[in-house]
Motif scaffolding. Structure first.
Motif, PDB file in Angstrom:
ATOM      1  N   LYS A  10       0.837  -1.208   0.000  1.00 26.75           N
ATOM      2  CA  LYS A  10       0.000   0.000   0.000  1.00 26.75           C
ATOM      3  C   LYS A  10       0.867   1.251   0.000  1.00 26.75           C
ATOM      4  CE  LYS A  10      -3.481  -2.087   2.884  1.00 26.75           C
ATOM      5  NZ  LYS A  10      -4.825  -2.331   2.407  1.00 26.75           N
ATOM      6  N   ALA A  55       2.321   1.697  -3.444  1.00 23.35           N
ATOM      7  CA  ALA A  55       1.281   2.111  -4.389  1.00 23.35           C
ATOM      8  C   ALA A  55       0.801   3.531  -4.115  1.00 23.35           C
ATOM      9  CB  ALA A  55       0.106   1.141  -4.329  1.00 23.35           C
ATOM     10  N   GLY A  56       1.245   4.112  -2.992  1.00 24.62           N
ATOM     11  CA  GLY A  56       0.860   5.492  -2.704  1.00 24.62           C
ATOM     12  C   GLY A  56      -0.496   5.620  -2.038  1.00 24.62           C
ATOM     13  N   LYS A  94       2.217   6.737 -10.032  1.00 25.86           N
ATOM     14  CA  LYS A  94       1.012   5.928 -10.222  1.00 25.86           C
ATOM     15  C   LYS A  94       0.793   5.572 -11.689  1.00 25.86           C
ATOM     16  CE  LYS A  94      -1.192   7.523  -6.036  1.00 25.86           C
ATOM     17  NZ  LYS A  94      -2.068   8.517  -5.406  1.00 25.86           N
ATOM     18  N   TYR A 144      -1.659  -1.958  -9.986  1.00 30.31           N
ATOM     19  CA  TYR A 144      -1.759  -2.392  -8.594  1.00 30.31           C
ATOM     20  C   TYR A 144      -3.025  -3.213  -8.388  1.00 30.31           C
ATOM     21  CZ  TYR A 144      -2.221  -1.871  -3.473  1.00 30.31           C
ATOM     22  OH  TYR A 144      -2.366  -2.089  -2.129  1.00 30.31           O
ATOM     23  N   PRO A 176      -4.949  -4.380  -5.301  1.00 33.57           N
ATOM     24  CA  PRO A 176      -4.998  -4.319  -3.838  1.00 33.57           C
ATOM     25  C   PRO A 176      -5.471  -5.639  -3.257  1.00 33.57           C
ATOM     26  CG  PRO A 176      -6.223  -2.494  -4.844  1.00 33.57           C
ATOM     27  CD  PRO A 176      -5.933  -3.482  -5.917  1.00 33.57           C
ATOM     28  N   GLU A 177      -5.173  -5.845  -1.990  1.00 31.37           N
ATOM     29  CA  GLU A 177      -5.597  -7.057  -1.295  1.00 31.37           C
ATOM     30  C   GLU A 177      -7.122  -7.193  -1.373  1.00 31.37           C
ATOM     31  OE1 GLU A 177      -4.660  -7.019   2.930  1.00 31.37           O
ATOM     32  OE2 GLU A 177      -4.222  -9.149   2.781  1.00 31.37           O
ATOM     33  N   GLN A 192      -7.637  -5.195 -14.535  1.00 26.19           N
ATOM     34  CA  GLN A 192      -7.524  -3.764 -14.247  1.00 26.19           C
ATOM     35  C   GLN A 192      -6.060  -3.359 -14.044  1.00 26.19           C
ATOM     36  OE1 GLN A 192      -6.151  -1.454 -11.352  1.00 26.19           O
ATOM     37  NE2 GLN A 192      -7.104  -3.199 -10.388  1.00 26.19           N
ATOM     38  N   GLU A 207      -9.203   2.226  -2.215  1.00 25.52           N
ATOM     39  CA  GLU A 207      -7.779   1.922  -2.435  1.00 25.52           C
ATOM     40  C   GLU A 207      -7.478   1.886  -3.932  1.00 25.52           C
ATOM     41  OE1 GLU A 207      -6.416  -1.364  -0.137  1.00 25.52           O
ATOM     42  OE2 GLU A 207      -4.409  -1.317  -1.000  1.00 25.52           O
ATOM     43  N   LEU A 208      -8.437   1.386  -4.676  1.00 23.73           N
ATOM     44  CA  LEU A 208      -8.275   1.366  -6.121  1.00 23.73           C
ATOM     45  C   LEU A 208      -8.304   2.796  -6.665  1.00 23.73           C
ATOM     46  CD1 LEU A 208      -8.371  -0.724  -8.534  1.00 23.73           C
ATOM     47  CD2 LEU A 208     -10.748  -0.042  -8.717  1.00 23.73           C
ATOM     48  N   LEU A 242      -7.800   5.709  -5.274  1.00 23.51           N
ATOM     49  CA  LEU A 242      -6.732   6.626  -4.884  1.00 23.51           C
ATOM     50  C   LEU A 242      -5.345   6.131  -5.302  1.00 23.51           C
ATOM     51  CD1 LEU A 242      -8.002   7.890  -1.428  1.00 23.51           C
ATOM     52  CD2 LEU A 242      -8.311   8.886  -3.684  1.00 23.51           C
ATOM     53  N   THR A 243      -5.253   4.960  -5.919  1.00 17.19           N
ATOM     54  CA  THR A 243      -3.959   4.555  -6.479  1.00 17.19           C
ATOM     55  C   THR A 243      -3.980   4.663  -8.006  1.00 17.19           C
ATOM     56  OG1 THR A 243      -4.653   2.244  -6.348  1.00 17.19           O
ATOM     57  CG2 THR A 243      -3.240   3.053  -4.593  1.00 17.19           C
ATOM     58  N   LEU A 244      -5.077   5.185  -8.543  1.00 12.80           N
ATOM     59  CA  LEU A 244      -5.105   5.516  -9.967  1.00 12.80           C
ATOM     60  C   LEU A 244      -4.452   6.890 -10.129  1.00 12.80           C
ATOM     61  CD1 LEU A 244      -8.727   4.361 -10.863  1.00 12.80           C
ATOM     62  CD2 LEU A 244      -6.595   3.321 -11.625  1.00 12.80           C
ATOM     63  N   PRO A 245      -3.970   7.193 -11.330  1.00 15.16           N
ATOM     64  CA  PRO A 245      -3.268   8.474 -11.489  1.00 15.16           C
ATOM     65  C   PRO A 245      -4.211   9.667 -11.542  1.00 15.16           C
ATOM     66  CG  PRO A 245      -3.282   7.268 -13.549  1.00 15.16           C
ATOM     67  CD  PRO A 245      -3.905   6.381 -12.539  1.00 15.16           C
TER      68      PRO A 245
END
Ligand SMILES: Nc1ncnc2c1ncn2[C@@H]1O[C@H](COP(=O)(O)OP(=O)(O)OP(=O)(O)O)[C@@H](O)[C@H]1O
Ligand SMILES: [Mg+2]
Lengths: 313, 244
Positions: A45, A48-49, A73, A78, A80-81, A145, B83-84, B86-89
């Motif tokens: 995490k 990945a920022g 980014k 990424y 995520p879990e 994705q 989480e998805l 906010l980790t996109l550009p």
């Protein structure tokens, strides 16, 4: 390229990640191993920022994830879990949304979506809303994705969790196919996967790196490394004969299936000697195997050893 | 396309992905009609204007907009999709604005669907259409402020019910601060300049000012600042709470 420097994350009084530094280059597939709660997801995490480190930092393709988050980014795919996504959307709409955010347009947009859908066999569920998909399909949508924009760096948190054996195989194939020119980090609890896809493995526990090596070298740490296992008719006779060999350190018999394992003295090779001995003694062997070493045993000794030390400290 | 637009489109579509959106719009229209004709005495007043229609908007919004805004971030946190996202550009500001604008546009669509009322008054008489337009503008701006508050509070919790209740309370306070009854009571204990300051913070004061048909820059600025402040707070709250 991924670089972390003394990454730390504190949740209140819990130290989730405690000074993790490593560097992964293009062409490397790094397996991230560790017991539950070790800090694998938290580390991912931070790279990945999503979570800001308490101290330390991370770089993706040279971009600092805190100072240049957008640039970092863009280079990153990424998962995520738990592979979260938008349940009410159809798979097609969801991938379309990601493609838009990633700035894919025109012919390339089509091409990339088709490619990801093809690689993850999502063709049959494009019109279905994600919340009605099975767990494995949801994970595959999450993977699609992540690879959609053909990123240079991939971070996948338990990518094969919940997949059926065929799909696990496919996803491992997918990772291998992409490995050549990408930097990939995968976390997993499935140790055989480490062999199947990784050329480097890091074991962490309690937020600290305990081992960082190639899977082969890690296996060599196992006491099973270079041991010889066999199934024989006359267990007692074989056991006695093996124990007398000069290079054999000890002999164990599995109480369940009566399989014998002979462990060599440090640095010795006993496979030839064992074979000759069995032939000379006329012991009937139905199966004989040279052990590479067992990753699960190394995993256990590395992580539990650390736990004991932690408890003592 | 701009990232704000992409987030906006996804969010707005997600409202219409479930029947809830249609139920909401129907309830909004029914209540608006009921307030106007029944409580507001639309026909009895014998005037061709929409004053009774607009005067109930603050109270209509008080319960309906928190219901629209509560899912904006709470749902995102609950499902983990934050989480998805906010980790996109995209930047935090783009995410916050895109989602806010979608919820605002949704309320705007519901508001626009009250156009038959406007046709009715024009059919029945000769209303001041400028004032009606101002009324719509004021109502839309006030809705924006409600949505911004709801969005901010929804970021603070992963429970939509909690988000709803807290938003209603905050909005209620901001409405009551402009009610003459409340201001009179406050006038007994507080000096006049404080009472004025409190009144000037209220939605009601500025909404009614616009509704009179005079569009004062200060009223527009008030709603603009209100929206800006709550959206800024929204971004701060997300940064603090996103990983919890
Ligand atoms: N939001 C949070 N608030 C408080 N503590 C947290 C939070 N997220 C993680 N932790 C703690 O940080 C530690 C590391 O968690 P993390 O999810 O990184 O483990 P993990 O290695 O991914 O485990 P698993 O194999 O179970 O996925 C755990 O002790 C966990 O309880
Ligand atoms: Mg994890």
């Amino acid at each position: 390229m991924i670089e972390t420097r003394e990454l730390c994350k504190q949740y209140g009084r819990i130290t989730a990640v405690d000074g993790i530094s490593f560097r992964v280059e293009a062409g490397q597939v790094l397996g991230f191993l560790g017991p539950n709660g070790a800090g694998k997801s938290t580390t991912m995490k931070m790279i990945a920022g999503f979570v800001a480190p308490t101290s330390g930092g991370a770089k993706v393709c040279g971009f600092d994830v805190e100072a240049q988050p957008l640039e970092a980014k863009r280079e990153l795919g990424y998962l995520p879990e738990g592979a979260p996504s938008y349940g009410e959307m159809t798979v097609a709409a969801f991938l379309g949304f990601i493609a838009d955010v990633r700035g894919l347009a025109g012919e390339r947009r089509h091409q990339r979506i088709d490619d990801a859908v093809g690689r993850l066999n999502l063709g049959g569920v494009m019109g279905q809303s994600i919340e009605t998909l099975s767990k494995g399909f949801r994970r595959r949508v999450g993977l699609a994705q992540a690879i959609l924009h053909d990123p240079k760096v991939l971070i996948l948190d338990e990518p094969t969790d919940g997949l059926d054996p065929n799909q696990k195989h496919e996803v491992r194939g997918l990772i291998n196919a992409m490995a050549k020119d990408k930097t990939i980090v995968v976390s997993t609890h499935i140790l055989e996967e480490v062999h199947a896809v990784c050329n480097r493995a890091i074991i962490i526990a309690r937020g600290k790196v305990l081992a960082d090596d190639t899977p082969d070298k890690l296996e060599a740490r196992s006491r099973y490394h270079q041991a010889v296992s066999m199934t024989v008719a006359n267990v007692a006779a074989a056991r006695e004969a093996l124990a007398r060999l000069p290079d054999v350190d000890s002999v164990e018999v599995d109480p369940q299936d009566q399989r014998i394992t002979a462990f060599p003295r440090k640095g010795r090779s006993i496979f030839g000697a064992v074979g000759d001995l069995l032939k000379a003694q006329g012991i009937a062997v139905s199966e004989l195997q040279l052990e590479r070493g067992r990753l699960d045993e190394v995993f256990r000794s590395v992580t539990q050893g650390a736990a004991k030390e932690g408890a003592r400290a | 396309m701009n990232p704000i637009g992409i987030v906006f489109r996804r969010e707005l579509a997600s409202y219409f992905a479930t029947p809830v959106a249609y139920v909401f719009i129907v309830i909004f229209l029914l209540l608006a009609g009921w307030f106007t004709f029944y409580l507001g005495g639309f026909f009895e007043r014998g005037q061709a204007d929409l004053v009774p229609f607009f005067s109930f908007h603050p109270w209509l919004y008080l319960f309906l907009i928190p219901a629209v805004a509560m899912r904006l971030w709470a749902e995102e946190r609950k499902s983990g999709s934050i989480e998805l996202l906010l980790t996109l550009p995209i930047t935090m500001l783009q995410a916050v604005l895109g989602k806010f604008l979608a919820a605002w546009a949704f309320v705007g669509i519901a508001l626009a669907l009250t156009f038959p009322l406007w046709i009715t008054v024009n059919y029945l008489g000769d209303p001041d259409n400028g004032a009606i337009l101002a009324g719509y503008l004021g109502s839309l701006l006030m809705a924006g402020a409600f949505v911004a508050i709801g969005s901010c509070i929804s970021a603070a919790t992963r429970n939509q019910v909690v988000a709803f209740i807290l938003t209603v309370v905050v909005c209620l306070v901001l409405l009551l601060a402009g009610l003459p009854m409340v201001l009179n009571v406050l006038g007994v204990v507080l000096p006049q300049f404080l009472v004025d300051a409190i009144a000037s913070l209220s939605f009601l004061t500025h909404f009614q000012a616009i509704g009179k048909g005079v569009i004062d820059l200060r009223d527009l600025l008030y709603f603009g600042l209100m929206i800006g402040f709550w959206l800024y707070a929204n971004a701060v709250v997300i940064d603090l709470k996103k990983a919890d």
